[in-house]
Enzyme design. Sequence first.
Site, short mmCIF file in Angstrom:
data_model
loop_
_atom_site.label_atom_id
_atom_site.label_comp_id
_atom_site.label_asym_id
_atom_site.label_seq_id
_atom_site.Cartn_x
_atom_site.Cartn_y
_atom_site.Cartn_z
N ASP A 132 -51.06 -19.18 20.28
CA ASP A 132 -52.03 -19.82 21.84
C ASP A 132 -51.33 -19.58 22.86
OD1 ASP A 132 -50.87 -22.10 20.58
OD2 ASP A 132 -52.38 -23.30 20.78
N TYR A 156 -40.25 -17.70 25.81
CA TYR A 156 -41.34 -17.28 23.72
C TYR A 156 -42.30 -16.75 24.30
CZ TYR A 156 -44.15 -18.53 19.02
OH TYR A 156 -44.85 -17.87 18.25
P1 NAD Z 1 -40.27 -19.56 11.78
O1 NAD Z 1 -39.23 -19.67 12.43
O2 NAD Z 1 -39.77 -20.33 10.66
O3 NAD Z 1 -39.87 -18.05 10.91
C1 NAD Z 1 -39.62 -16.70 11.36
C2 NAD Z 1 -38.42 -16.17 10.47
O4 NAD Z 1 -38.85 -14.64 10.80
C3 NAD Z 1 -38.01 -16.66 9.54
O5 NAD Z 1 -37.42 -16.71 8.09
C4 NAD Z 1 -36.85 -15.92 10.09
O6 NAD Z 1 -35.56 -15.45 9.15
C5 NAD Z 1 -37.73 -14.18 10.85
N1 NAD Z 1 -36.64 -13.42 11.79
C6 NAD Z 1 -36.39 -13.93 12.14
N2 NAD Z 1 -35.39 -12.52 13.14
C7 NAD Z 1 -36.24 -11.78 11.77
C8 NAD Z 1 -35.65 -10.13 12.21
N3 NAD Z 1 -35.16 -9.88 13.16
N4 NAD Z 1 -36.12 -9.43 11.11
C9 NAD Z 1 -36.22 -10.15 10.09
N5 NAD Z 1 -36.62 -11.59 10.32
C10 NAD Z 1 -36.44 -12.30 11.18
O7 NAD Z 1 -41.61 -19.26 12.40
P2 NAD Z 1 -43.01 -19.63 12.44
O8 NAD Z 1 -43.23 -20.96 12.69
O9 NAD Z 1 -42.91 -19.52 11.26
O10 NAD Z 1 -43.65 -18.20 12.78
C11 NAD Z 1 -44.41 -16.81 11.74
C12 NAD Z 1 -44.93 -16.03 13.08
O11 NAD Z 1 -46.78 -17.16 13.12
C13 NAD Z 1 -44.56 -15.81 14.26
O12 NAD Z 1 -44.80 -14.63 14.70
C14 NAD Z 1 -45.27 -17.42 15.74
O13 NAD Z 1 -44.54 -16.49 16.90
C15 NAD Z 1 -46.12 -17.40 14.99
N6 NAD Z 1 -46.99 -18.51 15.50
C16 NAD Z 1 -46.01 -20.02 14.77
C17 NAD Z 1 -46.93 -21.34 15.23
C18 NAD Z 1 -46.32 -21.83 15.06
O14 NAD Z 1 -47.43 -23.36 15.32
N7 NAD Z 1 -45.12 -22.35 14.08
C19 NAD Z 1 -48.03 -21.45 15.58
C20 NAD Z 1 -48.88 -19.86 16.22
C21 NAD Z 1 -47.93 -18.68 15.98
#
Ligand code: NAD
Length: 348
Positions: A132, A156
């Site tokens: 969001d 970000y």
């Molecule tokens: P996170 O940081 O916990 O996990 C990200 C994962 O991506 C990790 O396992 C990391 O090793 C992997 N990664 C990073 N760079 C990489 C690369 N170059 N190649 C392959 N793998 C790679 O993130 P999260 O909080 O689980 O978020 C996951 C997704 O959801 C993201 O796209 C984020 O933008 C989105 N999102 C997160 C939230 C939140 O509150 N955490 C809310 C909405 C959307």
Amino acid sequence: MKKILITGGAGFIGSHVVRRFVTQYPTYEIYNLDALTYAGNLENISDIEHLPNYTFIKGDITDVDFINALFQQHQFEGVVHLAAESHVDRSITDPLSFVKTNVFGTMNLLNAAKTIWKDHLEGKRFYHISTDEVYGSLGATGLFTETTPYDPNSPYSASKASSDHFVRAYGETYGLPYVITNCSNNYGPNHFPEKLIPLFIHNIINHKPLPVYGDGKYTRDWLYVIDHAIAIDLVFHQGKNHETYNIGGFNEWQNIDLVQLLCQKMDEKLGRSAGTSVQLISYVKDRPGHDLRYAIDASKIQNELGWEPSVTFEEGLEQTIDWYLSNEKWLQHVTSGEYQQYYQKQYS
Ligand code: NAD
Ligand code: TYD
């Protein structure tokens, strides 16, 4: 659909999504691609790694040759893309790494999917998981809808907004079948302790200060991570091509109120006397460009797909605290090494 690639499945949300797909759909072959950055941890999914429909692949979504070869080899029919750099504070100190992973990495996956699906788009789906935060900041009233103009404020959110635009552009230009979801702040088990809730749980356990940015009056909408994974399952299977769905918890909290509730619950769980943990609250320098308020109108996914959160915030928070208190080893592993340097740099 049979062969599905999930990216970022060793991270926080990705691990819950991988578990859901692997256990709900035994006839699917689920491939979890993750580079295992500081945020990726195979312990997050150790309970399902033995299942026959699950394969882990260590690899980087920004590696062009590797990604092309992977798609050629496996001929994935669906992609659920979560891999990203995900922490706003890190994006302020190292914005380029966010462009590389979130923008270039997404482009690389889009190109690979477009190449193998070229003449066979039927039944294929590229599902991009977004946030969001692309909508920017709200004032005291109003909600983000699927038509709210993008207005990102942090490196970000700008990188996520850019990746969303490319996904949509591939849909318009090349007919790539895609869906996008924009979700609010998640919380729950396996959340890396750099984000507000797990960081503060970790600090309360260890009697460390709770660094509240600015006046603490910033507002976020919070969703339990397993409810997000359920929504992702639903949108992947029933969402309409070329559509966006907002996902949220109908659950807004000012940071300071949330932190006070967390302190109260932690005192109860840890057998500490009431009022112990709130004394750890320490107001610190604000985050630059800090978005005042995020709030989601999730009525589209609710009305069209019948999704709504299954747990209340109090229930979800209790389950989250219980998980951290019974997974001390996990916390120890992820807070050793690089984490210590990060913490020092961010909060000293
Ligand atoms: P996170 O940081 O916990 O996990 C990200 C994962 O991506 C990790 O396992 C990391 O090793 C992997 N990664 C990073 N760079 C990489 C690369 N170059 N190649 C392959 N793998 C790679 O993130 P999260 O909080 O689980 O978020 C996951 C997704 O959801 C993201 O796209 C984020 O933008 C989105 N999102 C997160 C939230 C939140 O509150 N955490 C809310 C909405 C959307
Ligand atoms: P965070 O968990 O980083 O998520 P996001 O920035 O993506 O919303 O932060 C949630 C809120 O908590 C946000 O308003 C910033 C604030 N915050 C603090 O006050 N102190 C902290 O140490 C952190 C990490 C966040």
